[in-house]
Design an enzyme around this catalytic site. Structure first.
Site, PDB file in Angstrom:
ATOM      1  N   SER A 138       0.793  -1.210   0.047  1.00  0.00           N
ATOM      2  CA  SER A 138       0.102   0.142  -0.095  1.00  0.00           C
ATOM      3  C   SER A 138       0.959   1.058   0.189  1.00  0.00           C
ATOM      4  O   SER A 138       2.040   1.246   0.389  1.00  0.00           O
ATOM      5  CB  SER A 138      -0.796   0.099   1.213  1.00  0.00           C
ATOM      6  OG  SER A 138      -1.576   1.012   1.361  1.00  0.00           O
ATOM      7  N   TYR A 151      -1.476  -0.057  10.521  1.00  0.00           N
ATOM      8  CA  TYR A 151      -1.289  -0.293   9.192  1.00  0.00           C
ATOM      9  C   TYR A 151      -0.060   0.020   8.543  1.00  0.00           C
ATOM     10  O   TYR A 151       0.468  -0.657   7.658  1.00  0.00           O
ATOM     11  CB  TYR A 151      -2.527   0.063   8.625  1.00  0.00           C
ATOM     12  CG  TYR A 151      -2.883  -0.399   7.228  1.00  0.00           C
ATOM     13  CD1 TYR A 151      -3.223  -1.666   6.955  1.00  0.00           C
ATOM     14  CD2 TYR A 151      -2.724   0.429   6.092  1.00  0.00           C
ATOM     15  CE1 TYR A 151      -3.459  -2.083   5.494  1.00  0.00           C
ATOM     16  CE2 TYR A 151      -2.974   0.169   4.689  1.00  0.00           C
ATOM     17  CZ  TYR A 151      -3.258  -1.222   4.375  1.00  0.00           C
ATOM     18  OH  TYR A 151      -3.570  -1.649   3.277  1.00  0.00           O
TER      19      TYR A 151
END
Length: 245
Positions: A138, A151
């Site tokens: 990501s 995250y």
């Protein structure tokens, strides 16, 4: 007995939704037999229009479940030539208030799950001197943002693990590609229990018209994989044009 097919086996984790589902159909439509893994096997079984497939109930935190699924698929379609680590979660929340269980789940699925996937196929790829591993990371692995602390850390770990594994195995003719999307049209944040954080993230999604179409990402991965084995696309960072960071 191995089924006769002109194309090698592609294995995909997290194939029940989002990018994973698009990957399943994109590769199947291109003529590849697919091993589809997810915790919700009933969804995978509903893909009745994909003929050449094996579905398996797999929690990527359990490496033996991945290995058993691979063994089953390889008995029919031959060796896995492409493994896509796609399974992941993104529960949002501030570091101080986010439940420890959410923090641990993020690390276990998003980092340990990738390690389990890689470890399930890499030794065999090295022995054959052929194979490709695609890890879905990501933009969060490069840039931090509010309510993404764990995250961010998980995806940064995936980035560095992938980079070093690639360097170590270049001599073995095994390719690694790191895909770092920005906001994508998926339900990745659905595990969030912090409704304020989820609301703020939803506003970011609206600002970029919903984010990237996951079909585009799947089609891009297909094109990357179908390049000759001696060509390695090492890393792709992509976002909607309107997404700043």
């Amino acid at each position: 007995m191995t089924t006769k097919t002109n194309k090698p086996l592609v294995a995909i984790t997290g194939a029940s939704a989002g990018i994973g589902k698009c990957l399943a159909y994109t590769f199947a439509d291109a003529g590849y037999p697919v091993l589809l893994m997810a915790r919700r096997k009933e969804i995978l079984d509903s893909y009745t229009d994909i003929e050449e497939k094996i579905t398996a109930k797999v929690d990527v935190r359990e490496i033996e479940e991945i290995k058993q699924a691979i063994k089953l698929a390889e008995s029919k379609y031959g060796k896995v030539d492409l493994f896509i680590n796609n399974a992941g979660i993104m529960p949002l929340g501030s570091y101080l208030t986010q439940p420890l269980s959410e923090k641990y789940d993020t690390i276990d699925i998003d980092v340990k799950g990738v390690i389990n996937g890689m470890d399930s196929v890499l030794s065999d790829m090295v022995e054959r001197k052929h194979g490709t591993i695609v890890n879905i990371s990501s933009i969060a692995g490069r840039y931090t943002s509010i309510d993404h602390a764990i995250y961010n850390g998980a995806k940064a770990a995936v980035n560095y693990i992938t980079e070093e594994a690639r360097k170590e195995n270049a001599k073995n003719n095994v390719r690694f590609t790191l895909i770092e999307p920005g906001i994508v049209q998926t339900d990745l944040a659905k595990h969030s229990t912090d409704m304020d954080a989820l609301k703020e993230y939803s506003e970011k999604i609206e600002a970029v018209n919903g984010g990237l179409d996951p079909n585009f990402i799947a089609e891009m991965i297909l094109k990357i994989y179908e390049l000759p084995q001696e060509v390695s696309i090492k890393e792709v960072l992509l976002t909607s044009t309107k997404q700043v960071g």
